[in-house]
Design a protein around this motif. Structure first.
Motif, PDB file in Angstrom:
ATOM      1  N   LEU A 172       0.672  -0.904  -0.119  1.00 48.54           N
ATOM      2  CA  LEU A 172      -0.268  -0.385   0.085  1.00 48.54           C
ATOM      3  C   LEU A 172       1.073   1.290  -0.325  1.00 48.54           C
ATOM      4  O   LEU A 172       1.853   1.596   0.873  1.00 48.54           O
ATOM      5  CB  LEU A 172      -1.112  -0.003   1.168  1.00 48.54           C
ATOM      6  N   SER A 173      -0.202   2.251  -0.734  1.00 49.95           N
ATOM      7  CA  SER A 173       0.731   3.319  -0.541  1.00 49.95           C
ATOM      8  C   SER A 173       0.479   4.051   0.746  1.00 49.95           C
ATOM      9  O   SER A 173       0.053   3.482   1.321  1.00 49.95           O
ATOM     10  CB  SER A 173       0.824   4.579  -1.971  1.00 49.95           C
ATOM     11  N   ASN A 174       1.179   5.542   0.568  1.00 49.41           N
ATOM     12  CA  ASN A 174       1.282   6.286   1.678  1.00 49.41           C
ATOM     13  C   ASN A 174      -0.473   6.438   1.751  1.00 49.41           C
ATOM     14  O   ASN A 174      -1.126   6.733   2.879  1.00 49.41           O
ATOM     15  CB  ASN A 174       1.994   7.498   1.715  1.00 49.41           C
ATOM     16  N   GLN A 175      -0.741   7.350   0.786  1.00 52.27           N
ATOM     17  CA  GLN A 175      -2.283   8.056   0.712  1.00 52.27           C
ATOM     18  C   GLN A 175      -2.963   6.107   0.714  1.00 52.27           C
ATOM     19  O   GLN A 175      -4.393   6.746   1.838  1.00 52.27           O
ATOM     20  CB  GLN A 175      -2.225   8.259  -0.992  1.00 52.27           C
ATOM     21  N   GLU A 176      -2.210   5.491   0.902  1.00 58.54           N
ATOM     22  CA  GLU A 176      -3.657   4.000   0.498  1.00 58.54           C
ATOM     23  C   GLU A 176      -3.761   4.128   1.971  1.00 58.54           C
ATOM     24  O   GLU A 176      -4.849   3.616   2.917  1.00 58.54           O
ATOM     25  CB  GLU A 176      -3.519   3.118  -0.093  1.00 58.54           C
ATOM     26  N   ILE A 177      -2.631   3.559   2.515  1.00 59.15           N
ATOM     27  CA  ILE A 177      -2.656   3.579   4.154  1.00 59.15           C
ATOM     28  C   ILE A 177      -3.244   4.449   5.018  1.00 59.15           C
ATOM     29  O   ILE A 177      -4.309   4.390   5.639  1.00 59.15           O
ATOM     30  CB  ILE A 177      -1.146   3.628   4.303  1.00 59.15           C
ATOM     31  N   ALA A 178      -3.673   5.550   4.890  1.00 59.39           N
ATOM     32  CA  ALA A 178      -3.831   7.130   4.786  1.00 59.39           C
ATOM     33  C   ALA A 178      -5.508   6.674   5.043  1.00 59.39           C
ATOM     34  O   ALA A 178      -5.972   6.626   6.362  1.00 59.39           O
ATOM     35  CB  ALA A 178      -3.740   8.001   4.640  1.00 59.39           C
ATOM     36  N   ALA A 179      -6.273   6.038   3.921  1.00 52.16           N
ATOM     37  CA  ALA A 179      -7.723   5.943   3.538  1.00 52.16           C
ATOM     38  C   ALA A 179      -7.719   4.260   4.497  1.00 52.16           C
ATOM     39  O   ALA A 179      -8.680   4.511   5.249  1.00 52.16           O
ATOM     40  CB  ALA A 179      -7.654   5.348   2.702  1.00 52.16           C
ATOM     41  N   ALA A 180      -6.764   3.382   4.260  1.00 55.31           N
ATOM     42  CA  ALA A 180      -7.628   2.120   5.283  1.00 55.31           C
ATOM     43  C   ALA A 180      -7.276   2.702   7.155  1.00 55.31           C
ATOM     44  O   ALA A 180      -8.048   2.387   7.567  1.00 55.31           O
ATOM     45  CB  ALA A 180      -6.170   1.324   4.975  1.00 55.31           C
ATOM     46  N   LEU A 181      -6.846   3.673   7.175  1.00 55.56           N
ATOM     47  CA  LEU A 181      -6.643   3.746   9.340  1.00 55.56           C
ATOM     48  C   LEU A 181      -7.133   5.445   9.417  1.00 55.56           C
ATOM     49  O   LEU A 181      -6.831   5.447  10.149  1.00 55.56           O
ATOM     50  CB  LEU A 181      -5.222   3.977   9.042  1.00 55.56           C
ATOM     51  N   VAL A 182      -7.804   5.696   8.172  1.00 60.13           N
ATOM     52  CA  VAL A 182      -8.490   7.143   9.087  1.00 60.13           C
ATOM     53  C   VAL A 182      -7.764   7.978   9.291  1.00 60.13           C
ATOM     54  O   VAL A 182      -8.261   8.254  10.579  1.00 60.13           O
ATOM     55  CB  VAL A 182     -10.067   6.487   9.021  1.00 60.13           C
ATOM     56  N   ILE A 183      -6.614   8.538   8.666  1.00 62.55           N
ATOM     57  CA  ILE A 183      -5.328   8.760   9.147  1.00 62.55           C
ATOM     58  C   ILE A 183      -5.181   9.862   7.823  1.00 62.55           C
ATOM     59  O   ILE A 183      -4.915   9.809   6.841  1.00 62.55           O
ATOM     60  CB  ILE A 183      -4.527   8.269  10.449  1.00 62.55           C
TER      61      ILE A 183
END
Length: 218
Positions: A172-183
């Motif tokens: 996962l990219s940073n953007q995808e991680i942010a979306a997944a963790l809601v941060i």
């Protein structure tokens, strides 16, 4: 103003080399400081020109791109240079050898120009890049060979940092991680930086390999 990222382009095909240079030089934040057609010339030019990133082909005369990468970015190099390997060959062994040699990124030559430019920026910023074609399964397959077996050293990571590390390992990219963790993406960047520091890892590629080698993901 921030100085442009200095790029050295190394490819034995003059047409491709010129094409890359033209695309890169058209960007205000990137600057081609040199071009060459073999790995030995890349090593020599890098010593003189001090590029931030070397865009490196694999199959070249005199010295191939893998060995040149090892001399520029491998373990024990006093002043390692970031290398982005760009090749026509989507072969498992090339990916493995490039990562083991110290490359920070791997792209295929048929990638869109925007992906090449973003790859250079990503590597220059100290992150790592694997082409979408280089799958999680591939990294898992070669993880044991990229890094020797080692003891777990992630006890210092918080539960959230471990969660971020697992998501990095899943590609996962940073953007995808942010979306997944809601941060926010900035928060993700902070977590990634902490993870790399605590585990004494160079970049995201090594983080992925570490996760596979220690069984955090499988």
């Amino acid at each position: 103003m921030t100085a442009p990222v200095r790029v050295l382009v190394c490819d034995d095909q003059a047409l491709i080399r010129t094409g890359f240079a033209t695309i890169i030089d058209a960007q205000p934040d990137l600057e081609v400081v040199g071009e060459c057609g073999d790995g030995r010339a890349a090593v020599d030019l890098a010593a003189r020109l001090h590029p931030d990133v070397v865009v490196m082909d694999v199959r070249m005369p005199v010295l191939d791109g893998i060995e040149a990468t090892r001399l520029l970015a491998g373990a024990g190099v006093a002043r390692p240079v970031k290398v982005l390997v760009v090749t026509t060959f989507n072969l498992d062994e090339y990916v493995y050898e490039a990562l083991r040699a110290g490359a920070s990124g791997f792209l295929l030559k048929d990638a869109p120009p925007a992906q090449l430019l973003e790859g250079i920026r990503t590597v220059a910023a100290g992150a790592a890049l694997l082409a979408p074609e280089v799958t999680r399964r591939l990294v898992g397959r070669y993880a044991a060979r990229i890094r020797p077996p080692e003891a777990r050293r992630d006890a210092a990571l918080t539960p959230r940092e471990l969660e971020v590390l697992r998501l990095i390992a899943e590609g996962l990219s940073n953007q995808e991680i942010a979306a997944a963790l809601v941060i926010s993406q900035e928060t993700v960047k902070t977590y990634v930086s902490r993870i790399l520091t605590k585990l004494t890892l160079r970049d995201r590629v090594q983080a992925v390999v570490y996760a596979y080698r220690t069984g955090l993901v499988s």
